[in-house]
Design a protein around this motif. Structure first.
Motif, PDB file in Angstrom:
ATOM      1  N   ALA A   1      -6.455  13.402   4.357  1.00  0.00           N
ATOM      2  CA  ALA A   1      -5.157  13.218   5.076  1.00  0.00           C
ATOM      3  C   ALA A   1      -4.043  13.156   3.877  1.00  0.00           C
ATOM      4  CB  ALA A   1      -5.115  11.858   5.824  1.00  0.00           C
ATOM      5  N   LEU A   2      -4.559  12.710   2.844  1.00  0.00           N
ATOM      6  CA  LEU A   2      -3.584  12.329   1.670  1.00  0.00           C
ATOM      7  C   LEU A   2      -3.811  13.766   0.817  1.00  0.00           C
ATOM      8  CD1 LEU A   2      -3.474   8.600   0.853  1.00  0.00           C
ATOM      9  CD2 LEU A   2      -1.810   9.979   2.224  1.00  0.00           C
ATOM     10  N   ASN A   3      -4.513  14.446   0.690  1.00  0.00           N
ATOM     11  CA  ASN A   3      -4.916  15.428  -0.144  1.00  0.00           C
ATOM     12  C   ASN A   3      -5.427  15.021  -1.530  1.00  0.00           C
ATOM     13  OD1 ASN A   3      -5.699  18.055  -0.697  1.00  0.00           O
ATOM     14  ND2 ASN A   3      -3.417  18.645  -1.414  1.00  0.00           N
ATOM     15  N   LEU A   4      -6.135  13.754  -1.585  1.00  0.00           N
ATOM     16  CA  LEU A   4      -6.570  13.207  -2.675  1.00  0.00           C
ATOM     17  C   LEU A   4      -7.789  14.032  -3.226  1.00  0.00           C
ATOM     18  CD1 LEU A   4      -6.089   9.424  -1.716  1.00  0.00           C
ATOM     19  CD2 LEU A   4      -4.466  11.058  -2.929  1.00  0.00           C
ATOM     20  N   ALA A   5      -7.756  14.161  -4.639  1.00  0.00           N
ATOM     21  CA  ALA A   5      -9.026  14.508  -5.251  1.00  0.00           C
ATOM     22  C   ALA A   5      -9.173  13.641  -6.326  1.00  0.00           C
ATOM     23  CB  ALA A   5      -8.775  15.900  -5.453  1.00  0.00           C
ATOM     24  N   PRO A   6     -10.322  13.831  -7.046  1.00  0.00           N
ATOM     25  CA  PRO A   6     -10.526  13.159  -8.439  1.00  0.00           C
ATOM     26  C   PRO A   6      -9.466  13.246  -9.491  1.00  0.00           C
ATOM     27  CG  PRO A   6     -12.564  14.244  -7.661  1.00  0.00           C
ATOM     28  CD  PRO A   6     -11.539  14.588  -6.847  1.00  0.00           C
ATOM     29  N   GLY A   7      -8.878  12.408  -9.844  1.00  0.00           N
ATOM     30  CA  GLY A   7      -8.012  12.473 -11.113  1.00  0.00           C
ATOM     31  C   GLY A   7      -6.598  12.188 -10.301  1.00  0.00           C
ATOM     32  N   CYS A   8      -6.378  12.121  -9.181  1.00  0.00           N
ATOM     33  CA  CYS A   8      -5.216  11.720  -8.488  1.00  0.00           C
ATOM     34  C   CYS A   8      -4.713  10.336  -8.732  1.00  0.00           C
ATOM     35  CB  CYS A   8      -5.145  12.070  -6.811  1.00  0.00           C
ATOM     36  SG  CYS A   8      -5.261  13.542  -6.464  1.00  0.00           S
ATOM     37  N   THR A   9      -3.573  10.138  -8.940  1.00  0.00           N
ATOM     38  CA  THR A   9      -3.072   8.721  -8.926  1.00  0.00           C
ATOM     39  C   THR A   9      -2.488   8.263  -7.532  1.00  0.00           C
ATOM     40  OG1 THR A   9      -2.195   9.186 -11.006  1.00  0.00           O
ATOM     41  CG2 THR A   9      -1.231   7.145 -10.165  1.00  0.00           C
ATOM     42  N   VAL A  10      -2.832   6.937  -7.337  1.00  0.00           N
ATOM     43  CA  VAL A  10      -2.473   6.440  -5.774  1.00  0.00           C
ATOM     44  C   VAL A  10      -1.608   5.093  -6.246  1.00  0.00           C
ATOM     45  CG1 VAL A  10      -4.288   7.507  -4.422  1.00  0.00           C
ATOM     46  CG2 VAL A  10      -4.515   5.415  -5.539  1.00  0.00           C
ATOM     47  N   ASP A  11      -0.737   4.729  -5.150  1.00  0.00           N
ATOM     48  CA  ASP A  11      -0.007   3.593  -5.292  1.00  0.00           C
ATOM     49  C   ASP A  11      -0.441   2.856  -4.234  1.00  0.00           C
ATOM     50  OD1 ASP A  11       1.916   1.764  -6.444  1.00  0.00           O
ATOM     51  OD2 ASP A  11       3.310   2.512  -4.859  1.00  0.00           O
ATOM     52  N   PHE A  12      -0.575   1.308  -4.340  1.00  0.00           N
ATOM     53  CA  PHE A  12      -1.028   0.458  -3.216  1.00  0.00           C
ATOM     54  C   PHE A  12       0.303  -0.224  -3.108  1.00  0.00           C
ATOM     55  CE2 PHE A  12      -5.151   1.784  -4.939  1.00  0.00           C
ATOM     56  CZ  PHE A  12      -5.653   1.854  -3.813  1.00  0.00           C
ATOM     57  N   ALA A  13       0.632  -0.614  -1.886  1.00  0.00           N
ATOM     58  CA  ALA A  13       1.800  -1.626  -1.803  1.00  0.00           C
ATOM     59  C   ALA A  13       1.424  -2.403  -0.328  1.00  0.00           C
ATOM     60  CB  ALA A  13       2.981  -1.111  -1.337  1.00  0.00           C
ATOM     61  N   VAL A  14       2.091  -3.574  -0.159  1.00  0.00           N
ATOM     62  CA  VAL A  14       1.824  -4.613   0.869  1.00  0.00           C
ATOM     63  C   VAL A  14       3.238  -4.631   1.676  1.00  0.00           C
ATOM     64  CG1 VAL A  14       1.278  -6.824   1.777  1.00  0.00           C
ATOM     65  CG2 VAL A  14      -0.002  -5.916  -0.376  1.00  0.00           C
ATOM     66  N   ASN A  15       3.294  -4.130   3.050  1.00  0.00           N
ATOM     67  CA  ASN A  15       4.458  -4.171   3.707  1.00  0.00           C
ATOM     68  C   ASN A  15       4.812  -5.489   4.123  1.00  0.00           C
ATOM     69  OD1 ASN A  15       2.863  -4.405   5.991  1.00  0.00           O
ATOM     70  ND2 ASN A  15       3.032  -2.435   6.640  1.00  0.00           N
ATOM     71  N   ARG A  16       5.756  -5.649   4.940  1.00  0.00           N
ATOM     72  CA  ARG A  16       6.231  -6.937   5.746  1.00  0.00           C
ATOM     73  C   ARG A  16       5.215  -7.566   6.725  1.00  0.00           C
ATOM     74  NH1 ARG A  16      12.015  -4.726   7.483  1.00  0.00           N
ATOM     75  NH2 ARG A  16      12.812  -4.384   5.490  1.00  0.00           N
ATOM     76  N   ASP A  17       4.301  -6.893   7.364  1.00  0.00           N
ATOM     77  CA  ASP A  17       3.352  -7.281   8.123  1.00  0.00           C
ATOM     78  C   ASP A  17       2.085  -7.479   7.174  1.00  0.00           C
ATOM     79  OD1 ASP A  17       5.287  -6.827  10.322  1.00  0.00           O
ATOM     80  OD2 ASP A  17       4.403  -4.835  10.446  1.00  0.00           O
ATOM     81  N   GLY A  18       2.002  -7.514   6.080  1.00  0.00           N
ATOM     82  CA  GLY A  18       0.645  -8.007   5.305  1.00  0.00           C
ATOM     83  C   GLY A  18      -0.325  -6.747   5.432  1.00  0.00           C
ATOM     84  N   ASP A  19       0.060  -5.356   5.851  1.00  0.00           N
ATOM     85  CA  ASP A  19      -0.728  -4.326   5.927  1.00  0.00           C
ATOM     86  C   ASP A  19      -0.542  -3.771   4.522  1.00  0.00           C
ATOM     87  OD1 ASP A  19      -1.403  -4.757   8.518  1.00  0.00           O
ATOM     88  OD2 ASP A  19       0.359  -3.298   9.128  1.00  0.00           O
ATOM     89  N   VAL A  20      -1.767  -3.136   3.934  1.00  0.00           N
ATOM     90  CA  VAL A  20      -1.825  -2.295   2.644  1.00  0.00           C
ATOM     91  C   VAL A  20      -1.408  -1.001   3.065  1.00  0.00           C
ATOM     92  CG1 VAL A  20      -3.325  -1.673   0.680  1.00  0.00           C
ATOM     93  CG2 VAL A  20      -3.380  -3.915   1.465  1.00  0.00           C
ATOM     94  N   VAL A  21      -0.603  -0.378   2.235  1.00  0.00           N
ATOM     95  CA  VAL A  21      -0.231   1.076   2.120  1.00  0.00           C
ATOM     96  C   VAL A  21      -0.760   1.671   0.943  1.00  0.00           C
ATOM     97  CG1 VAL A  21       1.665   2.430   2.871  1.00  0.00           C
ATOM     98  CG2 VAL A  21       1.688   0.398   3.902  1.00  0.00           C
TER      99      VAL A  21
END
Length: 79
Positions: A20-40
């Motif tokens: 869905a995010l078109n991720l492949a080896p070598g891609c950089t991703v960012d993690f965040a936590v929204n107001r509801d405590g969900d990880v994005v």
């Protein structure tokens, strides 16, 4: 969809999410936590190109046509 956290704090991103995010080896991703405590997770820019696997580079390059029986005999020292 769930995954298991390793002792090193690592997880495998499920294939459906990678696709869905078109991720492949070598891609950089960012993690965040929204107001509801969900990880994005967000894809950060374009994926960096990585070195080709040494086996992928060599695959299909052999020009010697060995028969399996002949090769096995050679490896076993039978002739």
């Amino acid at each position: 969809m769930s995954t298991t956290l390793t002792s090193k704090g690592q997880v495998t991103i499920p294939k459906q999410i990678r696709d869905a995010l078109n991720l492949a080896p070598g891609c950089t991703v960012d993690f965040a936590v929204n107001r509801d405590g969900d990880v994005v997770i967000h894809k950060v820019g374009a994926c960096s190109s990585r070195q080709p696997d040494r086996f992928d580079v060599a695959r299909g390059k052999a020009d010697v046509k060995w028969r399996t029986d002949d090769l096995m005999a050679l490896l076993r020292g039978e002739g």
